[in-house]
Scaffold this motif. Structure first.
Motif, PDB file in Angstrom:
ATOM      1  N   GLN A   1     -10.356   3.555  31.606  1.00 12.47           N
ATOM      2  CA  GLN A   1      -9.625   3.534  32.868  1.00 12.47           C
ATOM      3  C   GLN A   1      -8.146   3.319  32.573  1.00 12.47           C
ATOM      4  OE1 GLN A   1     -11.710   0.440  35.071  1.00 12.47           O
ATOM      5  NE2 GLN A   1     -12.866   2.000  36.171  1.00 12.47           N
ATOM      6  N   VAL A   2      -7.324   4.134  33.199  1.00 17.29           N
ATOM      7  CA  VAL A   2      -5.882   4.027  33.030  1.00 17.29           C
ATOM      8  C   VAL A   2      -5.367   3.104  34.126  1.00 17.29           C
ATOM      9  CG1 VAL A   2      -3.705   5.294  32.974  1.00 17.29           C
ATOM     10  CG2 VAL A   2      -5.808   6.372  32.126  1.00 17.29           C
TER      11      VAL A   2
ATOM     12  N   ASN B   1     -14.824  10.863  31.642  1.00 17.07           N
ATOM     13  CA  ASN B   1     -13.888  10.435  32.686  1.00 17.07           C
ATOM     14  C   ASN B   1     -14.344  10.967  34.029  1.00 17.07           C
ATOM     15  OD1 ASN B   1     -13.182  13.102  31.916  1.00 17.07           O
ATOM     16  ND2 ASN B   1     -11.157  12.850  32.789  1.00 17.07           N
TER      17      ASN B   1
ATOM     18  N   ASP C   1      -4.586   3.488  27.446  1.00 20.18           N
ATOM     19  CA  ASP C   1      -4.281   4.898  27.232  1.00 20.18           C
ATOM     20  C   ASP C   1      -5.521   5.538  26.608  1.00 20.18           C
ATOM     21  OD1 ASP C   1      -3.461   7.380  26.327  1.00 20.18           O
ATOM     22  OD2 ASP C   1      -1.631   6.643  25.373  1.00 20.18           O
ATOM     23  N   PRO C   2      -6.140   6.512  27.279  1.00 17.29           N
ATOM     24  CA  PRO C   2      -7.411   7.061  26.795  1.00 17.29           C
ATOM     25  C   PRO C   2      -7.390   7.501  25.333  1.00 17.29           C
ATOM     26  CG  PRO C   2      -6.997   7.857  28.993  1.00 17.29           C
ATOM     27  CD  PRO C   2      -5.759   7.117  28.562  1.00 17.29           C
TER      28      PRO C   2
ATOM     29  N   ASP D   1      -3.278   1.567  36.924  1.00 14.35           N
ATOM     30  CA  ASP D   1      -2.256   2.064  37.837  1.00 14.35           C
ATOM     31  C   ASP D   1      -1.016   1.195  37.634  1.00 14.35           C
ATOM     32  OD1 ASP D   1      -0.986   3.424  39.829  1.00 14.35           O
ATOM     33  OD2 ASP D   1      -2.201   2.617  41.467  1.00 14.35           O
ATOM     34  N   GLU D   2       0.141   1.830  37.515  1.00 12.90           N
ATOM     35  CA  GLU D   2       1.354   1.086  37.172  1.00 12.90           C
ATOM     36  C   GLU D   2       1.691  -0.023  38.157  1.00 12.90           C
ATOM     37  OE1 GLU D   2       4.666   3.557  36.247  1.00 12.90           O
ATOM     38  OE2 GLU D   2       3.520   4.727  34.804  1.00 12.90           O
TER      39      GLU D   2
END
Length: 175
Positions: free
Chosen positions: A54-55, A13, A111-112, A57-58
């Motif tokens: 990659q998470v 990451n 979600d990682p 972004d909401e």
């Protein structure tokens, strides 16, 4: 049996301190440990797989609360994230090529901890290497740890590499 290659997945990451394209202290440490302690000079016996999750972004914008956005804003954001992820993986791929280790790298979204375990199941590496920030129990409650989740749920052996004490930032949550 002598021709068998050991397949190692390394979850990586970005740095929360330096940002893209810099790898986190934990990811860089896990990679270097793998090279120095596992691969050593036997580069042809290993195939490394780098996974960056990659998470999303909401709301689609960094550090901005935004309710409305045009479709173009979202296309630009996805393109920017893709480029940033590619630059991050480039660090690890370049290092592997410098020392002669065969590797592959890819980016997934989500979600990682869930994505890493899913990719382990799909790819079936011989083992998974993840970095760990070495958080205390109080910090784990609020931040959670990907490494601990993978250790419990991944369908292969997991090696967790803690950061060196001299590399730990003032706030251990930073990486």
């Amino acid at each position: 049996m002598g021709d068998e290659v050991t397949r190692v997945m390394v979850a990586v990451n970005e740095s929360s301190i330096k940002g893209y394209p810099h790898p986190s202290i934990s990811s860089r440490g896990a990679f270097e440990w793998t090279i120095n302690k596992i691969v050593r000079s036997n580069v042809s016996a290993f195939n490394l797989f780098f996974l960056h999750v990659q998470v999303p972004d909401e709301d689609g914008f960094d550090e901005t609360d935004s309710i409305y956005a045009s479709p173009e804003d979202f296309r630009n954001m996805k393109q920017r994230d893709r480029i940033r992820g590619i630059h991050l993986l480039e660090y690890f791929v370049n290092r592997c090529h410098e020392i002669g280790v065969v590797c592959q790298a890819w980016i997934m979204m989500g979600d990682p901890k869930e994505v890493i375990c899913h990719e382990v199941k799909r790819l079936r590496p011989d083992f998974l290497v993840v970095g760990s920030r070495g958080l205390g129990p109080f910090q784990k409650v609020f931040v959670g740890t990907v490494s601990e989740f993978c250790w419990k749920h991944a369908e292969c052996p997991v090696i967790t590499i803690k950061r060196k004490p001299d590399e730990t930032p003032q706030d251990p949550v930073d990486d």
